[in-house]
Design an enzyme around this catalytic site. Structure first.
Site, PDB file in Angstrom:
ATOM      1  N   THR A 266      38.619  42.883  41.436  1.00 42.24           N
ATOM      2  CA  THR A 266      39.419  41.792  40.858  1.00 42.24           C
ATOM      3  C   THR A 266      39.776  40.786  41.957  1.00 42.24           C
ATOM      4  O   THR A 266      40.679  39.977  41.788  1.00 42.24           O
ATOM      5  CB  THR A 266      40.731  42.332  40.237  1.00 42.24           C
ATOM      6  OG1 THR A 266      41.408  43.119  41.219  1.00 42.24           O
ATOM      7  CG2 THR A 266      40.488  43.149  38.988  1.00 42.24           C
TER       8      THR A 266
ATOM      9  N   GLY B 294      47.254  44.527  50.610  1.00 40.29           N
ATOM     10  CA  GLY B 294      48.232  43.433  50.564  1.00 40.29           C
ATOM     11  C   GLY B 294      49.121  43.655  49.355  1.00 40.29           C
ATOM     12  O   GLY B 294      49.292  44.790  48.890  1.00 40.29           O
ATOM     13  N   ARG B 295      49.687  42.551  48.835  1.00 37.56           N
ATOM     14  CA  ARG B 295      50.620  42.693  47.703  1.00 37.56           C
ATOM     15  C   ARG B 295      49.934  43.261  46.459  1.00 37.56           C
ATOM     16  O   ARG B 295      50.501  44.086  45.749  1.00 37.56           O
ATOM     17  CB  ARG B 295      51.249  41.327  47.381  1.00 37.56           C
ATOM     18  CG  ARG B 295      52.399  40.960  48.298  1.00 37.56           C
ATOM     19  CD  ARG B 295      53.674  41.726  47.947  1.00 37.56           C
ATOM     20  NE  ARG B 295      54.253  41.272  46.702  1.00 37.56           N
ATOM     21  CZ  ARG B 295      55.078  40.237  46.570  1.00 37.56           C
ATOM     22  NH1 ARG B 295      55.452  39.570  47.636  1.00 37.56           N
ATOM     23  NH2 ARG B 295      55.550  39.890  45.401  1.00 37.56           N
ATOM     24  N   ILE B 296      48.687  42.817  46.195  1.00 36.94           N
ATOM     25  CA  ILE B 296      48.020  43.305  44.978  1.00 36.94           C
ATOM     26  C   ILE B 296      47.607  44.771  45.171  1.00 36.94           C
ATOM     27  O   ILE B 296      47.849  45.611  44.312  1.00 36.94           O
ATOM     28  CB  ILE B 296      46.791  42.435  44.618  1.00 36.94           C
ATOM     29  CG1 ILE B 296      47.217  40.970  44.457  1.00 36.94           C
ATOM     30  CG2 ILE B 296      46.141  42.943  43.332  1.00 36.94           C
ATOM     31  CD1 ILE B 296      46.079  39.993  44.207  1.00 36.94           C
TER      32      ILE B 296
ATOM     33  N   ARG C 267      37.376  38.876  44.929  1.00 39.14           N
ATOM     34  CA  ARG C 267      36.407  37.789  44.960  1.00 39.14           C
ATOM     35  C   ARG C 267      35.009  38.385  44.865  1.00 39.14           C
ATOM     36  O   ARG C 267      34.709  39.382  45.543  1.00 39.14           O
ATOM     37  CB  ARG C 267      36.522  36.987  46.272  1.00 39.14           C
ATOM     38  CG  ARG C 267      37.718  36.058  46.337  1.00 39.14           C
ATOM     39  CD  ARG C 267      37.578  34.866  45.379  1.00 39.14           C
ATOM     40  NE  ARG C 267      38.692  33.957  45.462  1.00 39.14           N
ATOM     41  CZ  ARG C 267      39.754  33.957  44.646  1.00 39.14           C
ATOM     42  NH1 ARG C 267      39.859  34.842  43.676  1.00 39.14           N
ATOM     43  NH2 ARG C 267      40.706  33.061  44.782  1.00 39.14           N
TER      44      ARG C 267
ATOM     45  N   HIS D  25      37.107  36.415  35.029  1.00 41.04           N
ATOM     46  CA  HIS D  25      38.099  36.033  36.062  1.00 41.04           C
ATOM     47  C   HIS D  25      39.476  35.760  35.435  1.00 41.04           C
ATOM     48  O   HIS D  25      39.972  34.632  35.443  1.00 41.04           O
ATOM     49  CB  HIS D  25      37.612  34.801  36.856  1.00 41.04           C
ATOM     50  CG  HIS D  25      38.283  34.686  38.204  1.00 41.04           C
ATOM     51  ND1 HIS D  25      37.665  34.161  39.305  1.00 41.04           N
ATOM     52  CD2 HIS D  25      39.526  35.030  38.624  1.00 41.04           C
ATOM     53  CE1 HIS D  25      38.481  34.183  40.339  1.00 41.04           C
ATOM     54  NE2 HIS D  25      39.635  34.708  39.942  1.00 41.04           N
TER      55      HIS D  25
ATOM     56  N   GLU E 194      30.417  31.878  39.340  1.00 43.67           N
ATOM     57  CA  GLU E 194      31.229  31.843  38.121  1.00 43.67           C
ATOM     58  C   GLU E 194      31.143  30.459  37.498  1.00 43.67           C
ATOM     59  O   GLU E 194      31.174  29.468  38.237  1.00 43.67           O
ATOM     60  CB  GLU E 194      32.679  32.191  38.455  1.00 43.67           C
ATOM     61  CG  GLU E 194      32.815  33.606  38.993  1.00 43.67           C
ATOM     62  CD  GLU E 194      34.249  33.967  39.420  1.00 43.67           C
ATOM     63  OE1 GLU E 194      35.166  33.159  39.201  1.00 43.67           O
ATOM     64  OE2 GLU E 194      34.430  35.057  39.974  1.00 43.67           O
TER      65      GLU E 194
HETATM   66  C1  GLV Z   1      42.790  33.791  41.512  1.00 38.87           C
HETATM   67  O1  GLV Z   1      41.774  34.356  41.693  1.00 38.87           O
HETATM   68  C2  GLV Z   1      43.593  33.117  42.512  1.00 38.87           C
HETATM   69  O2  GLV Z   1      43.198  33.041  43.690  1.00 38.87           O
HETATM   70  O3  GLV Z   1      44.660  32.607  42.138  1.00 38.87           O
END
Ligand code: GLV
Length: 336
Positions: free
Chosen positions: A240, A160-162, A242, A290, A271
């Site tokens: 990074t 995706g974008r990330i 989930r 996070h 978390e």
């Molecule tokens: C961070 O983990 C988000 O979903 O904004």
């Protein structure tokens, strides 16, 4: 006579200008403490509100929606993920749910790359070694040896974008990039010069496996002991996205047995990380709290977008068109 302001509940103090923008248009109830509100606090504070601006740490389920009452029109999440909100329930009741979309993509990609660098080159342990005055010999041929990043293979799970932003960074490091996604994206493949492979092949061939998929029923515990066994002994797992995408007990066992070289994790099954979590005792991990999107610029932009998303629904406009809507079907239930 001036119109009565809509009442909104903001579950944490967020960066400006968001709160000022909201306060000019709405009557804001703000949790001013530095901690997430308890369940009881949420249930109490949502009562009678037209909007809720929440974080990913706040569970917004049917009970909360019930407590808010029939005035509730919008739930705006200050996050990209929205698994903490009961979307089906909200939609059925005509409540708009918004999110901050891809605003955090570049910052999260920076951090994923930071974890790649930190893991491969022992940056965190080398810093501790130096500060703890353990550095006694000027230069040693074998001190803190790590692994090359340049010329290595990066496997991206979820383009995706990330994921795409990580792939762009990888090109600058002269890495070969493989990816796996639910849907193959041929136009991105040529733009980013990345190669689509099946997940097992990606795991077997990558020196760094970086997770960027959203959490859904397919990705839940996608990386378990069977998948981890496919990775190279010299490879690192970076997460990074989930925590729930990785079966944490299996990862711990894999790391303890040195079946992979290490892991760089910004997200966890639970978390904050419980004190008893065995990951805390391992040497071959870099653990972060996070902070994927945690830059001044990104968090301030996310806050502003979350505030504007809320106002897009609450403030009457000639042509209402809330952007960043999670549940577009809601427009049929309660047109604005
Ligand atoms: C961070 O983990 C988000 O979903 O904004």
């Amino acid at each position: 006579m001036s119109k009565k302001k809509s009442k909104v509940y903001v579950t944490r103090r967020i960066l400006e200008p968001a709160l000022s923008i909201l306060s000019t248009e709405c009557k804001v109830t703000l949790n001013k403490t530095p901690r997430p509100p308890s369940r009881e606090e949420i249930l109490k504070n949502v009562a009678g509100k037209a909007g809720i601006l929440c974080m990913l740490t706040d569970t917004i389920d049917a009970e909360v929606i019930d407590k808010a009452g029939s005035n509730l029109k919008v739930i705006s999440s200050y996050s990209t993920g929205f698994e903490h909100i009961d979307i089906r329930e909200a939609t059925a009741r005509g409540i708009y749910v918004t999110y901050t979309a891809d605003i955090l993509a570049e910052a999260t990609a920076d951090l994923a790359f930071g974890l790649i660098l930190a893991c491969a080159r022992n940056i965190v342990s080398a810093d501790g070694y130096t500060k703890n005055k353990k550095w006694k010999t000027a230069w040693s041929p074998d001190l803190m040896l790590g692994y090359n990043i340049h010329g290595s293979t990066l496997g991206i799970i979820g383009l995706g974008r990330i994921g795409a932003a990580v792939a762009r960074r990888a090109r600058g490091f002269n890495m070969k990039v493989l990816y796996h996604n639910r849907k193959r994206n041929q136009s991105l493949e040529s733009e980013l010069r990345v190669t689509y492979v099946e997940l097992d092949e990606l795991l077997a061939k990558s020196d760094f496996v970086s997770i960027h998929t959203t959490l859904n029923s397919d990705s839940h515990q996608l990386i378990d002991k069977i998948k981890l066994r496919l990775m190279k002994k010299t490879a690192f797992l970076i997460n990074t996205a989930r925590g729930q995408v990785v079966k944490e007990v299996d990862l711990v066992r894999t790391l303890k047995r040195n079946q992979i070289a290490g892991a760089g994790l910004d997200v966890f099954e639970t978390e904050p990380l419980p004190r008893s979590n065995p990951l805390l005792k391992l040497k071959n991990v870099v653990l972060l709290p996070h902070i994927g999107s945690a830059t001044y610029q990104t968090r301030s932009k996310m806050a502003e977008v979350a505030a504007r998303n809320l106002l897009d629904v609450l403030i009457e406009k000639k042509e209402p068109n809330p952007k960043f809507l999670v549940n577009p079907q809601v427009k049929n239930v309660r047109p604005l």
